[in-house]
Design a protein around this motif. Sequence first.
Motif, PDB file in Angstrom:
ATOM      1  N   ARG A 231      56.762 -73.090 -21.116  1.00  0.00           N
ATOM      2  CA  ARG A 231      57.309 -73.532 -19.829  1.00  0.00           C
ATOM      3  C   ARG A 231      58.376 -74.587 -20.075  1.00  0.00           C
ATOM      4  NH1 ARG A 231      55.675 -69.526 -18.594  1.00  0.00           N
ATOM      5  NH2 ARG A 231      54.025 -68.923 -17.151  1.00  0.00           N
ATOM      6  N   LYS A 372      52.546 -54.778 -17.056  1.00  0.00           N
ATOM      7  CA  LYS A 372      52.189 -54.838 -15.633  1.00  0.00           C
ATOM      8  C   LYS A 372      52.885 -53.763 -14.813  1.00  0.00           C
ATOM      9  CE  LYS A 372      54.884 -59.175 -15.453  1.00  0.00           C
ATOM     10  NZ  LYS A 372      54.928 -59.432 -16.904  1.00  0.00           N
ATOM     11  N   GLU A 408      46.339 -58.133 -10.418  1.00  0.00           N
ATOM     12  CA  GLU A 408      46.488 -59.084  -9.311  1.00  0.00           C
ATOM     13  C   GLU A 408      45.461 -58.886  -8.203  1.00  0.00           C
ATOM     14  OE1 GLU A 408      50.549 -58.911  -7.923  1.00  0.00           O
ATOM     15  OE2 GLU A 408      51.243 -60.224  -9.535  1.00  0.00           O
ATOM     16  N   TYR A 427      47.110 -62.533 -12.380  1.00  0.00           N
ATOM     17  CA  TYR A 427      46.940 -63.574 -11.373  1.00  0.00           C
ATOM     18  C   TYR A 427      45.597 -63.460 -10.639  1.00  0.00           C
ATOM     19  CZ  TYR A 427      51.962 -64.603 -11.946  1.00  0.00           C
ATOM     20  OH  TYR A 427      53.197 -64.946 -12.434  1.00  0.00           O
TER      21      TYR A 427
HETATM   22  P1  C2E Z   1      55.122 -61.487 -21.572  1.00  0.00           P
HETATM   23  O1  C2E Z   1      54.839 -61.762 -22.998  1.00  0.00           O
HETATM   24  O2  C2E Z   1      55.027 -60.078 -21.109  1.00  0.00           O
HETATM   25  O3  C2E Z   1      54.149 -62.431 -20.757  1.00  0.00           O
HETATM   26  C1  C2E Z   1      53.495 -62.049 -19.591  1.00  0.00           C
HETATM   27  C2  C2E Z   1      54.269 -62.488 -18.397  1.00  0.00           C
HETATM   28  O4  C2E Z   1      53.710 -61.904 -17.245  1.00  0.00           O
HETATM   29  C3  C2E Z   1      54.196 -64.006 -18.190  1.00  0.00           C
HETATM   30  O5  C2E Z   1      55.402 -64.399 -17.601  1.00  0.00           O
HETATM   31  C4  C2E Z   1      53.061 -64.111 -17.188  1.00  0.00           C
HETATM   32  O6  C2E Z   1      53.094 -65.296 -16.445  1.00  0.00           O
HETATM   33  C5  C2E Z   1      53.334 -62.899 -16.333  1.00  0.00           C
HETATM   34  N1  C2E Z   1      52.130 -62.435 -15.653  1.00  0.00           N
HETATM   35  C6  C2E Z   1      50.886 -62.327 -16.164  1.00  0.00           C
HETATM   36  N2  C2E Z   1      50.050 -61.847 -15.255  1.00  0.00           N
HETATM   37  C7  C2E Z   1      50.771 -61.628 -14.116  1.00  0.00           C
HETATM   38  C8  C2E Z   1      50.445 -61.113 -12.818  1.00  0.00           C
HETATM   39  O7  C2E Z   1      49.315 -60.794 -12.488  1.00  0.00           O
HETATM   40  N3  C2E Z   1      51.467 -61.012 -11.927  1.00  0.00           N
HETATM   41  C9  C2E Z   1      52.738 -61.369 -12.243  1.00  0.00           C
HETATM   42  N4  C2E Z   1      53.677 -61.219 -11.308  1.00  0.00           N
HETATM   43  N5  C2E Z   1      53.079 -61.851 -13.451  1.00  0.00           N
HETATM   44  C10 C2E Z   1      52.098 -61.973 -14.386  1.00  0.00           C
HETATM   45  P2  C2E Z   1      56.207 -65.652 -18.124  1.00  0.00           P
HETATM   46  O8  C2E Z   1      55.263 -66.716 -18.522  1.00  0.00           O
HETATM   47  O9  C2E Z   1      57.244 -65.924 -17.103  1.00  0.00           O
HETATM   48  O10 C2E Z   1      56.861 -65.146 -19.440  1.00  0.00           O
HETATM   49  C11 C2E Z   1      57.871 -64.193 -19.420  1.00  0.00           C
HETATM   50  C12 C2E Z   1      58.191 -63.691 -20.794  1.00  0.00           C
HETATM   51  O11 C2E Z   1      58.795 -64.718 -21.583  1.00  0.00           O
HETATM   52  C13 C2E Z   1      56.960 -63.274 -21.574  1.00  0.00           C
HETATM   53  O12 C2E Z   1      56.584 -62.001 -21.171  1.00  0.00           O
HETATM   54  C14 C2E Z   1      57.497 -63.338 -22.980  1.00  0.00           C
HETATM   55  O13 C2E Z   1      58.233 -62.191 -23.292  1.00  0.00           O
HETATM   56  C15 C2E Z   1      58.438 -64.515 -22.913  1.00  0.00           C
HETATM   57  N6  C2E Z   1      57.745 -65.699 -23.450  1.00  0.00           N
HETATM   58  C16 C2E Z   1      56.957 -66.600 -22.842  1.00  0.00           C
HETATM   59  N7  C2E Z   1      56.540 -67.540 -23.700  1.00  0.00           N
HETATM   60  C17 C2E Z   1      57.063 -67.223 -24.909  1.00  0.00           C
HETATM   61  C18 C2E Z   1      57.011 -67.816 -26.226  1.00  0.00           C
HETATM   62  O14 C2E Z   1      56.341 -68.827 -26.483  1.00  0.00           O
HETATM   63  N8  C2E Z   1      57.732 -67.191 -27.217  1.00  0.00           N
HETATM   64  C19 C2E Z   1      58.447 -66.060 -26.973  1.00  0.00           C
HETATM   65  N9  C2E Z   1      59.116 -65.503 -28.002  1.00  0.00           N
HETATM   66  N10 C2E Z   1      58.523 -65.490 -25.777  1.00  0.00           N
HETATM   67  C20 C2E Z   1      57.833 -66.060 -24.752  1.00  0.00           C
END
Ligand code: C2E
Length: 444
Positions: A231, A372, A408, A427
């Motif tokens: 974040r 998702k 969700e 969620y």
């Molecule tokens: P991701 O790895 O596919 O992570 C899952 C994303 O889906 C996360 O978004 C999470 O908050 C969201 N998510 C999980 N469950 C739900 C749900 O029920 N509904 C909805 N609408 N969303 C859900 P986030 O945290 O915004 O992260 C987005 C992407 O950013 C991640 O997709 C990942 O590709 C990248 N990311 C996040 N943290 C890191 C990190 O530390 N390193 C790297 N390389 N990429 C990261």
Amino acid sequence: MFYPEVLILPFVLSIALLLVYLSLENPADYTDKDLGILNRNALVTTAASYFEQQKSFEVMGIHVDGLHSVREVFGVSGEKEILNQIARFLTSVVQNKVFYTAGQQFFILSSMSDNEWNYIADELVKRFKHPFTFNGVDVVLSINICMASSPNTVKCIEDVTDFIEYTQHVLPSGENLKAYLTEKELHSQKRTKQIQQILKTAIVKKQFKVYYQPIFSLEKGCYSSAEALIRLQNDELGFISPDEFIPIAEKSGLIIEIGRYVFREVCSFIADERLCDYGIECIDVNLSAVQCMQERLHEELVAIMDQYNLPYNFINLEITETAAVASSETLRKNMDKLINYGVNFSLDDFGTGFSNMTHLIQYPFHTIKIDKSMLWSAMEDEKAMMALKYTIAMIKDMNMDLIVEGVETKEQVELLSSLECKFFQGYYYSKAIPEEDFLALLKK
Ligand code: C2E
Ligand code: CA
Ligand code: CA
């Protein structure tokens, strides 16, 4: 061909003279030493002089594709020779107004009519339909052209430098050869630059936070793992989504430092809080393609885990298919080494992109994470439901673990339970939350 009418206008005359002056009086400062034409400095100075005189102008960015291959095949001297041929050709079309800003970019800055610009674009397209030659060998190159006009879009020197950067990365290819840059595109280029700067500061000042999104185990009836998600909160821009800043960090190489930070934070958290006491078996950490390309990634990760005395099987690394494709050989070596230690790997975002089955077979993934979007479209559409069902059945037959993301609603939980899925993330259970909230959730 050269446009004499352009030179008749007095203000352009002074700018034309400025260019002659720049190239003659200060060759080292204003000309590219290899090509002998005006450089980036001259481009910026010329634009400044238009701004000063409050005169409108257009700037054309010409991005030459294929020069990397020229360098690979013919070496630096081959590349220089080809660049020289391009520079000579461009100056034969428009004298004194051609700039080379390094890499693959040439620019033409002038105040001309649409017809004149069209003529130039046509000449360029015609020329690049034919090969250039080096040592008798044909070299086929292609170009993308992008235009920006001042004062409509380009309003200050910073806009000019943003345009220069824009042409390096995001030039449209193909059909629309002489597309004008819109304010929206320029704005997005500015935001990218701003975020890059914010990321640099955030690295130094350790402003990133790592949140945890729990993963529910249906069998155990409790949370069995969690995904670490980065974040970033900024005073000026507010919350910046990782979906926006991770790709920027990847392009600029900053992801290496950021990835290292996240991994350290996760290891420190696991070690400090003894997560295993709360039934947590592992933490998932996302790895970007750029990290996977590092030959010594495995050594670095093992060293960090050792520093915190972590059992290696407490870490699960998530990789997307795109990362797997981009870094195949190095990734495979890193995976094999880390798996030997006991680290596990998940294939992330399955069901998006190509979802090529060979990646399931080719790489030793322990877990597949169904994206998702696959779940959500299954709730809407019969065919998508079939695809989800068959995908789940196939992964189970392959004896791999399976996590479904984006859960969700209760309805989704019931559907997935009926399909005998065991691990849910979404969620419905919890969003990604800060360390202390995650601990409180586990203690409930
Ligand atoms: P991701 O790895 O596919 O992570 C899952 C994303 O889906 C996360 O978004 C999470 O908050 C969201 N998510 C999980 N469950 C739900 C749900 O029920 N509904 C909805 N609408 N969303 C859900 P986030 O945290 O915004 O992260 C987005 C992407 O950013 C991640 O997709 C990942 O590709 C990248 N990311 C996040 N943290 C890191 C990190 O530390 N390193 C790297 N390389 N990429 C990261
Ligand atoms: Ca992930
Ligand atoms: Ca995912």
